[in-house]
Design a protein around this motif. Structure first.
Motif, PDB file in Angstrom:
ATOM      1  N   MET A  97       0.637  -1.052   0.084  1.00  0.00           N
ATOM      2  CA  MET A  97       0.080   0.091  -0.087  1.00  0.00           C
ATOM      3  C   MET A  97       0.957   1.016  -0.042  1.00  0.00           C
ATOM      4  O   MET A  97       0.459   2.063  -0.513  1.00  0.00           O
ATOM      5  CB  MET A  97      -1.003  -0.059   1.139  1.00  0.00           C
ATOM      6  N   VAL A  98       2.043   1.212   0.689  1.00  0.00           N
ATOM      7  CA  VAL A  98       3.039   2.457   0.819  1.00  0.00           C
ATOM      8  C   VAL A  98       3.538   2.652  -0.508  1.00  0.00           C
ATOM      9  O   VAL A  98       3.685   3.714  -1.004  1.00  0.00           O
ATOM     10  CB  VAL A  98       4.030   2.281   2.033  1.00  0.00           C
ATOM     11  N   THR A  99       4.308   1.481  -1.127  1.00  0.00           N
ATOM     12  CA  THR A  99       4.978   1.589  -2.159  1.00  0.00           C
ATOM     13  C   THR A  99       3.979   1.820  -3.354  1.00  0.00           C
ATOM     14  O   THR A  99       4.412   2.667  -4.458  1.00  0.00           O
ATOM     15  CB  THR A  99       5.754   0.231  -2.585  1.00  0.00           C
ATOM     16  N   ILE A 100       2.735   1.205  -3.641  1.00  0.00           N
ATOM     17  CA  ILE A 100       2.080   1.490  -4.978  1.00  0.00           C
ATOM     18  C   ILE A 100       1.559   3.008  -4.855  1.00  0.00           C
ATOM     19  O   ILE A 100       1.414   3.593  -5.853  1.00  0.00           O
ATOM     20  CB  ILE A 100       0.980   0.465  -5.055  1.00  0.00           C
ATOM     21  N   THR A 101       1.253   3.368  -3.710  1.00  0.00           N
ATOM     22  CA  THR A 101       0.683   4.579  -3.524  1.00  0.00           C
ATOM     23  C   THR A 101       1.598   5.967  -3.925  1.00  0.00           C
ATOM     24  O   THR A 101       1.378   6.779  -5.037  1.00  0.00           O
ATOM     25  CB  THR A 101       0.232   4.925  -2.006  1.00  0.00           C
ATOM     26  N   LEU A 102       2.958   5.605  -3.345  1.00  0.00           N
ATOM     27  CA  LEU A 102       4.014   6.712  -3.756  1.00  0.00           C
ATOM     28  C   LEU A 102       4.333   6.461  -5.372  1.00  0.00           C
ATOM     29  O   LEU A 102       4.511   7.576  -5.974  1.00  0.00           O
ATOM     30  CB  LEU A 102       5.290   6.442  -2.882  1.00  0.00           C
ATOM     31  N   ALA A 103       4.587   5.378  -5.655  1.00  0.00           N
ATOM     32  CA  ALA A 103       5.050   5.089  -6.956  1.00  0.00           C
ATOM     33  C   ALA A 103       3.758   5.638  -8.001  1.00  0.00           C
ATOM     34  O   ALA A 103       4.057   6.325  -9.171  1.00  0.00           O
ATOM     35  CB  ALA A 103       5.365   3.590  -7.433  1.00  0.00           C
ATOM     36  N   ALA A 104       2.580   5.139  -7.837  1.00  0.00           N
ATOM     37  CA  ALA A 104       1.527   5.725  -8.430  1.00  0.00           C
ATOM     38  C   ALA A 104       1.218   7.208  -8.769  1.00  0.00           C
ATOM     39  O   ALA A 104       1.036   7.788  -9.827  1.00  0.00           O
ATOM     40  CB  ALA A 104       0.194   4.961  -8.199  1.00  0.00           C
TER      41      ALA A 104
END
Length: 286
Positions: A97-104
């Motif tokens: 949830m943290v990584t995909i939110t920042l990357a997206a």
């Protein structure tokens, strides 16, 4: 104030009831078809070994045999497996949830050198089957000294190309005027992400969360590859141990174990189903 009484014999009313009746007539058999494997699993878990292979035995057990459940728990440390499954699945979900939110957010709203190339690499990750990269992942985990540990089952999945793509598409649908207004109010990138974007893409986050939890809760091959002791293994591996026997699988205990494995997911869905449905029904940019 008098209300309008609807005429039950009105053709439009009759047509609506007919459509509703046909819809229910179609959905009920489909629901039973979807539930039939789970019903068979639970019923088999309450039978004796003799009833499972007796052609004259009925579908329902003659006597409910709940002894299969404590017998299953005595074969393997399912309590430890359950804790490990919760820790692994929860850790992966939180990290993703943290990584995909920042990357997206970066791919959807920021401009930086190599953006298109990097996003293409993310998309390539989706195209490769997970089994094709098991070897490289195993070598990486081994070099990090994480084999036979809980982090070995978590680290390869902290990022998700599929989740990043889903969330990026949702972020791009949010009007840029909203982020511009938040920026005028003094919000930075994290503030805009937290107060503007995330509330509007909750359905996408929930959908991806369901996919992630189900996938990693049921994962068998990767935990089996990187673990070799009971204190770090997960529930699906426990089911595999029940299936291994010189005389063949013990179906009654195997079905009892399967019920134990799937029950937490079913219970979580029953508890939060209203939250899931409400989130999808009340979503949208207003």
């Amino acid at each position: 104030m008098s209300g309008t009484v609807q005429n039950p014999y009105d053709p439009r009313s009759i047509l609506r009831r007919a459509k509703s009746g046909w819809l229910h007539a179609l959905m009920v058999p489909l629901a039973l078809l979807w539930l039939s494997p789970m019903i068979w699993i639970v019923v088999t878990s309450l039978k004796t070994k003799k009833e499972v292979f007796d052609p004259d035995a009925g579908f329902l057990p003659a006597v409910l045999n709940f002894a299969n459940y404590p017998s299953t728990l005595s074969v393997a440390p399912f309590g430890t497996y359950l804790i490990n499954s919760v820790l692994v699945t929860g850790s992966i979900l939180t990290a993703q949830m943290v990584t995909i939110t920042l990357a997206a957010y970066a791919f959807a709203r920021l401009e930086f050198p190599g953006k298109k190339l990097l996003f293409t690499l993310f998309l390539l990750q989706i195209m490769f089957p997970i089994y094709a990269i098991f070897l490289t992942n195993f070598i990486t985990v081994r070099e990090l000294g994480l084999v036979n540990s809980l982090p070995a089952m978590i680290v390869p999945f902290v990022a998700s190309g599929y989740g990043t793509f889903m969330l990026r598409q949702s972020f791009k649908q949010v009007p840029s005027e909203l982020s511009d207004a938040a920026r005028l109010d003094g919000c930075g990138h994290l503030g805009i992400l937290w107060h503007v974007y995330l509330p509007l893409v909750q359905p996408t986050l929930i959908a991806f969360g369901i996919i992630s939890v189900v996938t990693h809760w049921n994962d068998y091959m990767w935990p089996l590859l990187v673990t070799n002791s009971d204190h770090v293994r997960t529930l699906p591996i426990g089911l595999g141990l029940l299936a291994k026997s010189d005389s063949g699988a013990d179906w009654t205990r195997l079905m009892a174990g399967t019920t134990i494995v799937v029950s937490p997911l079913l219970l979580a869905f029953l508890i939060f189903q209203r939250r899931f449905v409400d989130s999808f029904m009340h979503s949208g940019v207003k």
